[in-house]
Design an enzyme around this catalytic site. Structure first.
Site, PDB file in Angstrom:
ATOM      1  N   SER A 151       0.821  -1.205   0.000  1.00 40.64           N
ATOM      2  CA  SER A 151       0.000   0.000   0.000  1.00 40.64           C
ATOM      3  C   SER A 151       0.853   1.252   0.000  1.00 40.64           C
ATOM      4  O   SER A 151       1.928   1.300   0.606  1.00 40.64           O
ATOM      5  CB  SER A 151      -0.909   0.013   1.233  1.00 40.64           C
ATOM      6  OG  SER A 151      -1.589   1.247   1.344  1.00 40.64           O
ATOM      7  N   LYS A 164       1.628  -3.056   6.580  1.00 37.20           N
ATOM      8  CA  LYS A 164       2.019  -3.285   5.190  1.00 37.20           C
ATOM      9  C   LYS A 164       3.537  -3.150   5.029  1.00 37.20           C
ATOM     10  O   LYS A 164       4.175  -3.921   4.306  1.00 37.20           O
ATOM     11  CB  LYS A 164       1.284  -2.323   4.261  1.00 37.20           C
ATOM     12  CG  LYS A 164      -0.172  -2.671   4.054  1.00 37.20           C
ATOM     13  CD  LYS A 164      -0.329  -4.022   3.375  1.00 37.20           C
ATOM     14  CE  LYS A 164      -1.763  -4.346   3.051  1.00 37.20           C
ATOM     15  NZ  LYS A 164      -1.911  -5.646   2.343  1.00 37.20           N
ATOM     16  N   TYR A 200      -2.483   0.220   9.863  1.00 34.24           N
ATOM     17  CA  TYR A 200      -2.575  -0.428   8.552  1.00 34.24           C
ATOM     18  C   TYR A 200      -1.298  -0.209   7.748  1.00 34.24           C
ATOM     19  O   TYR A 200      -0.693  -1.159   7.233  1.00 34.24           O
ATOM     20  CB  TYR A 200      -3.778   0.113   7.782  1.00 34.24           C
ATOM     21  CG  TYR A 200      -3.794  -0.289   6.334  1.00 34.24           C
ATOM     22  CD1 TYR A 200      -4.049  -1.609   5.968  1.00 34.24           C
ATOM     23  CD2 TYR A 200      -3.539   0.636   5.328  1.00 34.24           C
ATOM     24  CE1 TYR A 200      -4.047  -1.990   4.628  1.00 34.24           C
ATOM     25  CE2 TYR A 200      -3.541   0.269   3.994  1.00 34.24           C
ATOM     26  CZ  TYR A 200      -3.788  -1.044   3.655  1.00 34.24           C
ATOM     27  OH  TYR A 200      -3.782  -1.419   2.336  1.00 34.24           O
TER      28      TYR A 200
END
Length: 326
Positions: free
Chosen positions: A117, A145, A141
């Site tokens: 991402s 990643k 998040y």
């Protein structure tokens, strides 16, 4: 020999599965259906229901099917929500990936394409990020990643694992009216579902340091993204050199307010979005350059913003009342 697609019953994973099959590559999908749908899995793919946290299931899957590569898409993908659910995010995105890599090593599967991402960059201090831009994620998040990329790097040093990670941000549109994004947290599906039900969508914050005060993102079509995953898998199969990370981006950004204008134009629905407070974990701007991916993976923006809006809206309307309401 085929490829395993984790999260292959989801919005992105199902498009990748279809693209692999179109390229003549057999597909096995593993998905726990926490956010995916079994009817998204292509009929000619093999479906295994389960979680990557289940090592026995993973080992049996690799043992039973003739697999030589993995496209790892499964995970908890909501940056804003990850701030409220950090432990869940780490379990789904880090612990599950460790389990997957352990099962791959045991089975002798030595190639993987990781769905990473642009959230790994946080809020960069440059107009357009490339692969050398420092990574400073601002949400659990984005952190998970980046840790996933580190896991691949370290596994490669230890075992010779061949890998690449694809960094992207807002994936929109649809390659088929049968496949839609049902996320309750992503902009396009939220707005379309609200409009479909006759309500008014909102903008989360208009006080960001951007031209119109709303977040600027790099929107790419899911079909273009899927083709990049197939190209990466094929390049690994061919033993060609790969960069550890590729950005998949347009090189230009679109603000949330500009998206609202495009949606109003394409759908023909006249509305004025409400403005609500910012969401935690949302950086002001992320726009990525895709030059390296264009060179190695044939990456290209084949769809306009209007194409993205029109195809996503068509898929939402086709789903009708069967669409899962948040």
């Amino acid at each position: 020999m085929g490829w395993l697609v984790t999260g292959g019953a989801g919005y992105i994973g199902s498009h990748v599965s279809h693209a692999l099959l179109e390229a003549g590559i057999p597909v096995v999908v593993i998905d726990d259906l926490s956010s995916g749908f079994e009817h998204f899995v292509p009929e000619s793919a093999t479906f295994v229901r389960g979680t990557l946290l289940d090592r026995n299931l993973l080992e049996n899957t690799f043992r039973h099917y003739d697999l030589h590569g993995v496209i790892h898409i499964a995970g908890y993908k909501y940056a804003g929500e990850s701030v409220n659910r950090p432990l869940h995010t780490y379990e789904q995105n880090v612990s599950a990936m460790v389990s997957l890599l352990q099962a791959m090593e045991l089975a002798g599967v030595d190639r993987i394409v990781f769905s990473s991402s642009a959230a790994t960059y946080g809020t960069p201090d440059t107009e357009v990020v490339d692969e050398t831009t420092p990574t400073e994620p601002e949400s659990p998040y984005g952190e998970t990643k980046l840790i996933g990329e580190w896991l691949l790097r370290d596994a490669a040093r230890a075992t010779g694992l061949r890998h690449t990670s694809l960094r992207y941000f807002n994936v929109v549109g649809s390659g088929s009216e049968l496949l839609y994004d049902a996320s309750p947290h992503n902009l396009f599906p939220k707005v379309f579902d609200i409009l479909y039900r006759g309500a008014t969508p909102c903008i989360n914050g208009e006080d960001y340091p951007t031209p119109d005060g709303t977040c600027v993102r790099d929107y790419i079509h899911v079909r273009d993204l899927a083709l990049a995953h197939v190209a990466a898998a094929s390049r690994l199969d061919d033993g060609l050199p790969m960069q550890p990370v590729y950005n998949l981006g347009s090189g230009k950004g679109t603000s949330v307010r500009e998206i609202m204008t495009a949606i109003r134009t394409v759908t023909g629905i006249d509305f004025e979005p409400r403005v609500t407070p910012r969401r935690p974990g949302d950086p002001a701007r992320i726009v990525a350059a895709g030059d390296l991916a264009a060179r190695d993976l044939g990456w290209a923006m084949r769809h306009s913003l209007e194409d993205m809006v029109a195809s996503a809206w068509a898929a939402r309307r086709h789903a009708g009342e069967a669409y899962p309401s948040s």
